[in-house]
Design a protein around this motif. Structure first.
Motif, short mmCIF file in Angstrom:
data_model
loop_
_atom_site.label_atom_id
_atom_site.label_comp_id
_atom_site.label_asym_id
_atom_site.label_seq_id
_atom_site.Cartn_x
_atom_site.Cartn_y
_atom_site.Cartn_z
N ARG A 23 -2.46 -8.20 -11.77
CA ARG A 23 -2.18 -7.38 -10.61
C ARG A 23 -0.77 -7.66 -10.12
O ARG A 23 -0.40 -8.80 -9.82
CB ARG A 23 -3.19 -7.68 -9.51
N ARG A 24 0.05 -6.62 -10.05
CA ARG A 24 1.44 -6.75 -9.60
C ARG A 24 1.68 -5.71 -8.51
O ARG A 24 1.94 -4.55 -8.80
CB ARG A 24 2.40 -6.48 -10.77
N GLU A 25 1.52 -6.12 -7.26
CA GLU A 25 1.74 -5.19 -6.15
C GLU A 25 2.56 -5.87 -5.05
O GLU A 25 2.44 -7.08 -4.82
CB GLU A 25 0.40 -4.73 -5.56
N LYS A 26 3.33 -5.06 -4.43
CA LYS A 26 4.12 -5.57 -3.30
C LYS A 26 3.19 -6.02 -2.18
O LYS A 26 2.18 -5.39 -1.91
CB LYS A 26 5.04 -4.44 -2.80
N HIS A 27 3.56 -7.13 -1.58
CA HIS A 27 2.78 -7.71 -0.47
C HIS A 27 1.44 -8.30 -0.91
O HIS A 27 0.62 -8.67 -0.07
CB HIS A 27 2.53 -6.70 0.66
N ILE A 29 0.01 -11.35 -2.75
CA ILE A 29 0.42 -12.66 -3.26
C ILE A 29 -0.63 -13.16 -4.24
O ILE A 29 -1.83 -13.09 -3.97
CB ILE A 29 0.57 -13.66 -2.10
#
Length: 361
Positions: A23-27, A29
């Motif tokens: 999972r690579r999403e902004k905000h 962590i």
């Protein structure tokens, strides 16, 4: 086109591979692994359809395969399962392993559905392999391959009464007279080249199925003529009707003993079936001559009973259904399909016997 045996290859679907994804999403962590599982491969089923009467639809299909499962994707999305393959066959089809010759299934009932080959399982995505000591698994499972099997489909028709006789003794004429079947009828041998089924309606909500196969000649069990190829279509019949032509150049003794010998050589269990005898084309002789033929046949099978030769009606021999000798035929009856002589009594006698045999089973 009538085709009663085919060789085909069947394969179930492969399972889809699991996904390696993070999972690579902004905000977000420490998103972590989120690879989904692969989809299951399609299964292979056999289904019996009463509206199918031949295996001809497999003639140009050598390899039938179910769909593969789709691979998994990120965000824990599972792959789509493969669509199963449903192989439609007529009642009476046997599924035979080509390698071993073993009969795997014998499908006789309408709407019967069996699982033949199971599709491969889908592989697990990397989301299943995360742990406190392995927070970034870079692997997933491949899907399990499907199963491939080479089989032979062999059709054996299902009928209550099977007609057995030399070529051109009137089998096709009889089945066209008493049932809804429309076989080719002509005055030459081997008019019938493929088996035919007909439903005989006797009223009172009673009916039975009659099977006509190509004529049997001497040596049929050794491959002569067409009889050997199609004798299997009367293996499932509950009752046999031997048909002997009183106007043939062959004697009744030659016809009857040859037929019995060829059927027994083909299958000893088939020869143990209950049976009766019809003397065909009795309209070509006068009543006295037909009764002489009837006496001759009765003597041939071992029946000690006198027939009145002066009777103007073609007589018949009928055993008491409740006190009968199982080694003897149920009845011997002279008939003519063209002149409709003794056709109605024949229909009702066969219906009674089929009903009795079914009750015994």
């Amino acid at each position: 086109m009538f085709i009663d045996n085919v060789e085909i290859t069947l394969s179930s679907g492969n399972g889809g591979a699991g996904s390696v994804s993070f999972r690579r999403e902004k905000h977000v962590i420490q998103g972590g692994p989120d690879g989904g599982d692969g989809g299951k491969g399609g299964d292979v089923y056999f289904k019996v359809d009463n509206n199918t009467h031949t295996l001809s639809h497999f003639r140009k299909k050598q390899h039938l395969k179910a769909q593969n499962g789709q691979p998994g994707m990120g965000r824990k999305m599972y792959g789509k399962s493969g669509e199963s393959l449903e192989v439609i066959v007529p009642p009476g089809t046997q599924i035979i392993d080509q390698e071993s010759g073993e009969v795997l299934y014998d499908l006789v009932h309408d709407d019967e559905r069996v699982l033949f080959l199971e599709g491969g399982k889908g592989g697990l995505g990397n989301v299943h392999f995360k742990s406190s000591t392995n927070q970034k698994p870079n692997y997933a499972q491949p899907g399990i391959p499907g199963i491939t099997k080479e089989v032979k489909l062999e059709l054996k028709l299902i009928a209550d009464v099977g007609l057995v006789g030399f070529p051109n003794v009137g089998k096709s004429t009889l089945i066209s007279t008493v049932s809804n079947a429309s076989p080719e009828v002509a005055n030459y041998e081997f008019t019938t080249l493929t088996p035919k089924l007909g439903v005989v309606d006797v009223g009172d909500y009673r009916s039975f199925v009659m099977a006509d196969i190509p004529g049997i000649i001497g040596g049929a069990s050794d491959g002569k003529g067409l009889g050997l190829e199609f004798l299997k279509h009367i293996e499932r019949t509950k009752f046999l009707l031997f048909m002997c032509d009183v106007s043939s150049y062959r004697s009744l003794e030659e016809q009857y003993l040859t037929l019995k010998k060829e059927v027994e050589n083909f299958s000893s269990s088939l020869m143990k079936r209950e049976y009766a005898i019809a003397l065909t084309r009795c309209d070509t002789l006068d009543a006295s001559s037909v009764n002489e033929k009837l006496s001759e046949m009765m003597e041939l099978v071992g029946i000690d009973k006198k027939i009145n030769q002066d009777d103007t009606v073609c007589q018949s021999f009928v055993q008491d259904l409740y006190d009968r000798d199982s080694a003897l035929p149920y009845f011997i009856i002279p008939i003519s399909s063209v002149a409709k002589i003794n056709i109605q009594p024949l229909k009702y006698a066969l219906a009674d016997i089929v009903y009795e045999v079914k009750n015994e089973e």
